[in-house]
Write a protein that holds these residues in place. Structure first.
Motif, mmCIF file in Angstrom:
data_model
loop_
_atom_site.group_PDB
_atom_site.id
_atom_site.type_symbol
_atom_site.label_atom_id
_atom_site.label_comp_id
_atom_site.label_asym_id
_atom_site.label_seq_id
_atom_site.Cartn_x
_atom_site.Cartn_y
_atom_site.Cartn_z
ATOM 1 N N ARG A 78 -18.932 54.347 30.909
ATOM 2 C CA ARG A 78 -18.749 54.781 32.301
ATOM 3 C C ARG A 78 -20.059 54.761 33.090
ATOM 4 N N GLU A 79 -21.200 54.675 32.414
ATOM 5 C CA GLU A 79 -22.496 54.624 33.088
ATOM 6 C C GLU A 79 -22.769 53.261 33.709
ATOM 7 N N ILE A 80 -22.054 52.238 33.261
ATOM 8 C CA ILE A 80 -22.276 50.891 33.781
ATOM 9 C C ILE A 80 -21.806 50.832 35.229
ATOM 10 N N GLY A 81 -22.667 50.343 36.094
ATOM 11 C CA GLY A 81 -22.337 50.215 37.508
ATOM 12 C C GLY A 81 -22.734 51.420 38.337
ATOM 13 N N VAL A 82 -22.971 52.558 37.723
ATOM 14 C CA VAL A 82 -23.366 53.753 38.462
ATOM 15 C C VAL A 82 -24.809 53.586 38.909
ATOM 16 N N GLY A 83 -25.024 53.637 40.192
ATOM 17 C CA GLY A 83 -26.367 53.455 40.733
ATOM 18 C C GLY A 83 -26.908 52.059 40.477
ATOM 19 N N GLY A 84 -25.997 51.090 40.270
ATOM 20 C CA GLY A 84 -26.421 49.722 40.026
ATOM 21 C C GLY A 84 -26.823 49.445 38.587
ATOM 22 N N ALA A 85 -26.549 50.371 37.664
ATOM 23 C CA ALA A 85 -26.929 50.194 36.261
ATOM 24 C C ALA A 85 -26.155 49.038 35.638
ATOM 25 N N THR A 86 -26.872 48.127 35.003
ATOM 26 C CA THR A 86 -26.254 46.995 34.337
ATOM 27 C C THR A 86 -25.972 47.335 32.880
ATOM 28 N N VAL A 87 -25.260 46.435 32.210
ATOM 29 C CA VAL A 87 -24.990 46.617 30.783
ATOM 30 C C VAL A 87 -26.315 46.704 30.026
ATOM 31 N N THR A 88 -27.267 45.858 30.395
ATOM 32 C CA THR A 88 -28.577 45.877 29.737
ATOM 33 C C THR A 88 -29.272 47.214 29.937
ATOM 34 N N ASP A 89 -29.246 47.741 31.161
ATOM 35 C CA ASP A 89 -29.881 49.039 31.442
ATOM 36 C C ASP A 89 -29.281 50.144 30.573
ATOM 37 N N VAL A 90 -27.966 50.183 30.523
ATOM 38 C CA VAL A 90 -27.275 51.239 29.763
ATOM 39 C C VAL A 90 -27.543 51.075 28.269
#
Length: 128
Positions: free
Chosen positions: A31-43
């Motif tokens: 669910r963190e993916i896409g929040v604030g622009g977070a990508t799969v790599t970021d998460v």
């Protein structure tokens, strides 16, 4: 053992890499993916897992019925009260502008739409 023979032992020190992730934890991470622009790599980096884990978890949770299937196009509700209605729809043969975002969303604007209005819509979609 013969005289003069050296026995070698290797001691591995470090964190055990095989970890157990409960479904609730996987869902929380996904669910963190896409929040604030977070990508799969970021998460993945934030949780010290590979991107492949993220994609594998998504597939596993879909198979279990815990992650919703993609329904294709989704419409977002935006508060555009500050957006003036200055959209100029001119009959032309040109196609609508289509803007793709890093979070996977797409914005389609009719031909002839004012550039300032497009920029406001982009900001609204990025923060939605």
């Amino acid at each position: 053992m013969r005289r003069g023979q050296i026995l070698r032992h290797e001691v591995i020190v470090g964190v055990e890499r095989r970890r157990f992730w409960p479904d609730e934890m996987k869902l929380s991470i996904l669910r963190e993916i896409g929040v604030g622009g977070a990508t799969v790599t970021d998460v993945a980096q934030r949780h010290d897992v590979t991107r492949q884990h993220i994609y594998q978890w998504r597939r596993q949770l879909k198979d279990k019925g815990l992650w919703p299937e993609s329904k294709g196009v989704a419409f977002l509700s935006l508060d555009a009260s500050e957006l003036p209605a200055t959209c100029k729809l001119e009959p032309t043969n040109s196609a609508p502008a289509e803007i793709g975002f890093a979070n996977g969303r797409t914005l389609r604007c009719p031909p002839g739409m004012d550039e300032a209005d497009i920029m406001r819509l982009i900001r609204l979609v990025e923060t939605a």
